[in-house]
Motif scaffolding. Structure first.
Motif, short mmCIF file in Angstrom:
data_model
loop_
_atom_site.label_atom_id
_atom_site.label_comp_id
_atom_site.label_asym_id
_atom_site.label_seq_id
_atom_site.Cartn_x
_atom_site.Cartn_y
_atom_site.Cartn_z
N LYS A 24 -2.62 -57.74 0.83
CA LYS A 24 -1.91 -56.77 1.66
C LYS A 24 -1.66 -57.22 3.09
CE LYS A 24 -1.81 -51.87 2.88
NZ LYS A 24 -2.51 -50.56 2.71
N PRO A 25 -2.65 -57.78 3.81
CA PRO A 25 -2.38 -58.17 5.20
C PRO A 25 -1.27 -59.21 5.34
CG PRO A 25 -4.73 -58.03 4.84
CD PRO A 25 -4.08 -57.93 3.49
N TYR A 26 -1.11 -60.08 4.33
CA TYR A 26 -0.03 -61.06 4.36
C TYR A 26 1.28 -60.49 3.81
CZ TYR A 26 -3.56 -64.64 5.36
OH TYR A 26 -4.57 -65.38 5.94
N GLY A 27 1.19 -59.37 3.09
CA GLY A 27 2.37 -58.69 2.59
C GLY A 27 3.05 -59.33 1.40
N ILE A 28 2.43 -60.31 0.77
CA ILE A 28 3.02 -61.02 -0.36
C ILE A 28 1.94 -61.41 -1.36
CG2 ILE A 28 4.99 -61.99 0.91
CD1 ILE A 28 3.38 -64.59 1.18
N ARG A 29 2.40 -61.86 -2.53
CA ARG A 29 1.50 -62.42 -3.52
C ARG A 29 1.32 -63.90 -3.21
NH1 ARG A 29 3.71 -62.87 -8.14
NH2 ARG A 29 2.01 -62.42 -9.56
N LEU A 30 0.10 -64.38 -3.32
CA LEU A 30 -0.21 -65.78 -3.03
C LEU A 30 -0.76 -66.47 -4.26
CD1 LEU A 30 -1.92 -65.43 0.48
CD2 LEU A 30 0.37 -66.25 -0.01
N PRO A 31 -0.40 -67.74 -4.46
CA PRO A 31 -0.94 -68.50 -5.60
C PRO A 31 -2.32 -69.06 -5.24
CG PRO A 31 0.66 -69.83 -4.42
CD PRO A 31 0.61 -68.52 -3.70
N LEU A 32 -3.35 -68.36 -5.65
CA LEU A 32 -4.70 -68.71 -5.22
C LEU A 32 -5.27 -69.93 -5.93
CD1 LEU A 32 -6.29 -65.16 -4.82
CD2 LEU A 32 -5.05 -66.56 -3.15
N LYS A 33 -4.50 -70.47 -6.87
CA LYS A 33 -4.92 -71.73 -7.50
C LYS A 33 -5.06 -72.83 -6.46
CE LYS A 33 -3.15 -75.35 -10.57
NZ LYS A 33 -2.09 -75.74 -11.53
N TYR A 34 -4.24 -72.74 -5.40
CA TYR A 34 -4.21 -73.79 -4.39
C TYR A 34 -5.12 -73.40 -3.22
CZ TYR A 34 -0.13 -74.86 -7.18
OH TYR A 34 0.70 -75.13 -8.24
N GLY A 35 -5.85 -74.38 -2.71
CA GLY A 35 -6.86 -74.09 -1.70
C GLY A 35 -6.39 -74.17 -0.27
N ILE A 36 -5.21 -74.77 -0.03
CA ILE A 36 -4.74 -74.96 1.35
C ILE A 36 -3.39 -74.27 1.52
CG2 ILE A 36 -4.06 -76.64 3.10
CD1 ILE A 36 -5.97 -78.63 1.87
N HIS A 37 -3.38 -73.28 2.41
CA HIS A 37 -2.19 -72.48 2.67
C HIS A 37 -1.73 -72.69 4.12
CE1 HIS A 37 -2.78 -69.89 -0.99
NE2 HIS A 37 -4.00 -70.39 -0.85
N GLY A 38 -0.41 -72.57 4.32
CA GLY A 38 0.11 -72.74 5.67
C GLY A 38 1.48 -72.10 5.82
N MET A 56 -6.75 -65.32 11.54
CA MET A 56 -6.46 -64.40 10.44
C MET A 56 -7.04 -64.92 9.13
SD MET A 56 -2.79 -62.86 9.21
CE MET A 56 -2.72 -61.58 7.97
N GLN A 57 -7.69 -64.03 8.41
CA GLN A 57 -8.23 -64.36 7.10
C GLN A 57 -8.20 -63.10 6.26
OE1 GLN A 57 -11.58 -66.94 6.97
NE2 GLN A 57 -12.30 -66.20 5.00
N ALA A 58 -7.65 -63.20 5.06
CA ALA A 58 -7.56 -62.04 4.17
C ALA A 58 -7.56 -62.52 2.74
CB ALA A 58 -6.28 -61.24 4.46
N GLY A 59 -8.26 -61.81 1.88
CA GLY A 59 -8.30 -62.18 0.48
C GLY A 59 -8.85 -63.56 0.23
N GLY A 60 -9.70 -64.03 1.12
CA GLY A 60 -10.25 -65.37 0.99
C GLY A 60 -9.31 -66.47 1.43
N VAL A 61 -8.15 -66.10 2.00
CA VAL A 61 -7.16 -67.09 2.43
C VAL A 61 -7.03 -67.09 3.94
CG1 VAL A 61 -4.71 -67.70 2.38
CG2 VAL A 61 -5.83 -66.90 0.29
N ARG A 62 -7.13 -68.27 4.52
CA ARG A 62 -6.79 -68.44 5.93
C ARG A 62 -5.78 -69.57 6.02
NH1 ARG A 62 -8.94 -72.60 8.87
NH2 ARG A 62 -10.52 -73.89 7.83
N ASP A 220 7.64 -67.88 6.66
CA ASP A 220 7.64 -68.71 5.45
C ASP A 220 6.22 -69.13 5.11
OD1 ASP A 220 10.42 -68.61 5.56
OD2 ASP A 220 10.59 -70.54 6.58
N PHE A 221 5.85 -68.97 3.82
CA PHE A 221 4.52 -69.36 3.36
C PHE A 221 4.59 -70.56 2.43
CE2 PHE A 221 2.92 -65.72 5.34
CZ PHE A 221 1.54 -65.66 5.22
N ASN A 222 3.60 -71.44 2.56
CA ASN A 222 3.55 -72.69 1.80
C ASN A 222 2.14 -72.94 1.30
OD1 ASN A 222 6.33 -74.01 2.88
ND2 ASN A 222 5.27 -73.05 4.58
N VAL A 223 2.06 -73.79 0.29
CA VAL A 223 0.75 -74.30 -0.15
C VAL A 223 0.84 -75.81 -0.29
CG1 VAL A 223 -0.06 -72.23 -1.32
CG2 VAL A 223 1.36 -73.86 -2.57
N PHE A 224 -0.31 -76.45 -0.19
CA PHE A 224 -0.44 -77.88 -0.44
C PHE A 224 -0.78 -78.05 -1.91
CE2 PHE A 224 -3.14 -81.80 -0.44
CZ PHE A 224 -2.13 -82.69 -0.12
N ILE A 225 0.03 -78.81 -2.65
CA ILE A 225 -0.07 -78.88 -4.11
C ILE A 225 -1.20 -79.80 -4.62
CG2 ILE A 225 1.14 -79.58 -6.21
CD1 ILE A 225 2.11 -76.95 -5.14
#
Length: 236
Positions: A24-38, A56-62, A220-225
């Protein structure tokens, strides 16, 4: 009816394999399979409070990295770049810079524009070529221009640039021509990463409508693959 059920289950499995979760704090669905978000930003995001972003940290994601627009074309400089570049690092985020490429501008001058503004330091991410428009330039001419920019920037920094591109341009211009370069794909389909060269796919921009403390409007949200330990391979 049975076939339809199988299709729905199959689609659900494909979506769930990246462990999507609405945070909710990020307002989107995130792919939690990936450990690095940016995130990636430009002057459109206005003045950013980078301390709030890093805290900021929410849902285990910073958020751990941020790419920021540095230059565009042969002369333009993003008006927030110097501030973003300085303050993102001070806030403890891994930082990277990108150049918005204009196919009708001299690629050598575009590379010079980026090089003049971006002073990479040890630990900074590789430079990024942001390729989003073709302006009707013939494919062969456009590809030659991209190659000139990439070669000149790589020679200057001693680090192979990352190519940011959407699915359409990847298929039309990048695949088969620039396969040795790390790939940052903008693809909001959520499930279709298999159509790219997985050996070179390093970043995935999966959503452009997120929210982050300290930033006005959508982000824009990204993950490191790859595996998290490989992120330093893309740094100076």
């Amino acid at each position: 009816m049975g076939l339809l059920l199988l299709v729905l289950v199959w689609r659900g499995c494909r979506r769930d394999d990246k462990q999507w979760q609405y945070i909710k704090p990020y307002g989107i669905r995130l792919p939690l399979k990936y450990g690095i978000h940016g995130i990636d930003v430009s002057h459109h995001n206005r003045k950013i409070d980078w301390k709030r972003v890093s805290q900021m940290q929410a849902g285990g994601v910073r958020l751990q990295f941020a790419f920021m627009k540095a230059t565009e074309g042969a002369t333009h400089i993003d008006r927030q770049f110097a501030r973003n570049w300085r303050e993102a690092k001070a806030a403890g985020l891994l930082r990277g810079a990108y150049h918005f490429y204009h196919p009708r501008r001299d690629p050598k001058k575009q590379a010079d524009n980026f090089i003049r503004q971006v002073k990479l330091q040890p630990g900074d991410l590789a430079p990024v070529l942001d390729f989003e428009i073709d302006r009707g330039v013939p494919a062969e001419e456009l590809i030659d221009g991209l190659r000139i920019w990439l070669t000149q920037v790589e020679a200057h920094y001693g680090l192979r640039p990352i190519i940011y591109v959407n699915a359409n341009f990847y298929k039309r211009y990048i695949a088969g021509n620039f396969d040795k370069y790390p790939l940052w794909i903008a693809d909001y389909s959520n499930t279709q990463l298999s159509r790219y060269d997985t050996e070179k796919l390093v970043f995935w921009q999966h959503n452009k409508n997120g929210y982050v403390n300290g930033i006005q409007g959508f982000v824009d949200f990204n993950v490191f693959i790859p595996e998290p330990g490989k992120l330093n391979h893309l740094c100076l």
